[in-house]
Design a protein around this motif. Structure first.
Motif, PDB file in Angstrom:
ATOM      1  N   PRO A  30       4.745  -9.928  -1.221  1.00 13.91           N
ATOM      2  CA  PRO A  30       4.575  -8.483  -1.058  1.00 13.91           C
ATOM      3  C   PRO A  30       4.255  -7.944  -2.449  1.00 13.91           C
ATOM      4  N   GLY A  31       3.048  -7.294  -2.710  1.00 13.71           N
ATOM      5  CA  GLY A  31       2.776  -6.723  -3.889  1.00 13.71           C
ATOM      6  C   GLY A  31       2.123  -7.425  -4.878  1.00 13.71           C
ATOM      7  N   GLN A  32       1.803  -8.937  -4.307  1.00 11.23           N
ATOM      8  CA  GLN A  32       1.168  -9.917  -5.422  1.00 11.23           C
ATOM      9  C   GLN A  32      -0.380  -9.727  -5.203  1.00 11.23           C
ATOM     10  N   ARG A  61      -5.611  -5.134   9.361  1.00  7.59           N
ATOM     11  CA  ARG A  61      -4.129  -5.095   9.937  1.00  7.59           C
ATOM     12  C   ARG A  61      -2.911  -4.762   9.042  1.00  7.59           C
ATOM     13  N   GLY A  62      -3.199  -4.221   8.062  1.00  8.56           N
ATOM     14  CA  GLY A  62      -2.385  -3.842   6.964  1.00  8.56           C
ATOM     15  C   GLY A  62      -1.625  -4.986   6.283  1.00  8.56           C
ATOM     16  N   LEU A  63      -2.131  -6.047   6.389  1.00 10.82           N
ATOM     17  CA  LEU A  63      -1.487  -7.034   5.510  1.00 10.82           C
ATOM     18  C   LEU A  63      -2.030  -7.168   4.201  1.00 10.82           C
ATOM     19  N   LEU A  64      -3.132  -6.743   4.076  1.00  9.05           N
ATOM     20  CA  LEU A  64      -3.550  -6.708   2.505  1.00  9.05           C
ATOM     21  C   LEU A  64      -3.920  -5.291   2.267  1.00  9.05           C
ATOM     22  N   VAL A  76       2.780  -4.320   0.246  1.00  7.80           N
ATOM     23  CA  VAL A  76       4.170  -4.191  -0.043  1.00  7.80           C
ATOM     24  C   VAL A  76       5.122  -3.831   1.189  1.00  7.80           C
ATOM     25  N   GLU A  77       4.489  -3.220   2.246  1.00  9.12           N
ATOM     26  CA  GLU A  77       5.089  -2.842   3.451  1.00  9.12           C
ATOM     27  C   GLU A  77       5.436  -4.025   4.219  1.00  9.12           C
TER      28      GLU A  77
END
Length: 253
Positions: A30-32, A61-64, A76-77
């Motif tokens: 997350p955050g990378q 989809r909120g992954l990136l 980061v979510e």
């Protein structure tokens, strides 16, 4: 007999699946920040339009998360299993730290067990590095610095277990775990012998994992947390007795 038709996968979907797997296994955190579009297309061996389509789908989809002119990041979510408001409540109610310690018994014990069975040489090298970083913080006598290194050491054990459910549960708890360790260490260091004892326990846990002894690794994890819990309970009782004595003295003045 009937057969289901075989449909070829679109290139973008294959890339999307590989990125999802990397997020799940913890290769992408997350955050990378992801490599550039050009670099990623080269690594996957696909065209940039196919890569771009995969990234757009994952972003939807909120992954990136794509930032204008700033690249693409893992959201980061993904690691935010506990809301900030809940974290704040845990922080203001220290009595619930014992609940977290109980949960850590289950989570970290099984993580240590599987880390001993499944860790690769690369995992062991990282784990040794995290342990060395933890030992290096002792001279600073700074509970916050030690807590950060302590939590990173335990998270690395979870990563080495190669179980994505354990990993993401641990990551979701990371901020809470780090804050709890700060509070625990601040209390434990009231006893001069605690730092040396904790160092011995972490070393024993590391050695069991490096040697591939799963049962011993789980036992050492358990012994470490029992020591922390028992020490905190004893300190709490000591403070209660002290406050009680002070109240009696004040009542006779």
């Amino acid at each position: 007999m009937t057969y289901s038709p075989v449909r070829p996968q679109r290139v973008a979907d294959v890339v999307m699946g590989q990125i999802e797997s990397m997020i799940l296994e913890g290769s992408l955190k997350p955050g990378q920040k992801l490599p550039t579009e050009r670099e990623l297309a080269k690594q996957f061996g696909v065209s940039r339009p196919s890569l771009r389509e995969a990234i757009q789908k994952l972003a939807a989809r909120g992954l990136l998360v794509s930032r204008q002119g700033g690249g693409t990041y893992v959201s980061v979510e993904i690691g935010a299993a506990y809301a900030d408001s809940l974290m704040e409540m845990f922080g203001t109610h220290p009595e619930f730290h014992y609940d977290l310690l109980e949960f850590r018994h289950a989570l970290e014990g099984i993580s240590a067990y599987y880390a001993a069975l499944r860790s690769t040489q690369a995992d062991k090298d990282i784990l040794q590095k995290r342990f060395d970083n933890l030992v290096a913080t002792y001279d600073a006598m700074d509970p916050e610095l030690e807590a950060e290194a302590d939590a990173a050491f335990h998270l690395t054990i979870c990563e080495a277990a190669h179980n994505v459910v354990l990993l993401h549960t641990m990551r979701g708890l990371f901020s809470l775990l780090e804050r709890s360790i700060v509070d625990n260490l601040s209390s434990l260091f009231e006893r001069p012998e605690s730092r040396g004892k904790l160092s011995e326990q972490h070393r024993a846990l590391l050695e069991a994992i490096l040697e591939g002894d799963a049962e011993r690794a789980q036992q050492k994890s358990h012994e470490h947390l029992v020591f922390v819990e028992d020490s905190l309970l004893e300190l709490s009782k000591r403070k209660t007795r002290l406050h009680r004595a002070l109240r009696r003295v004040q009542s006779e003045l």
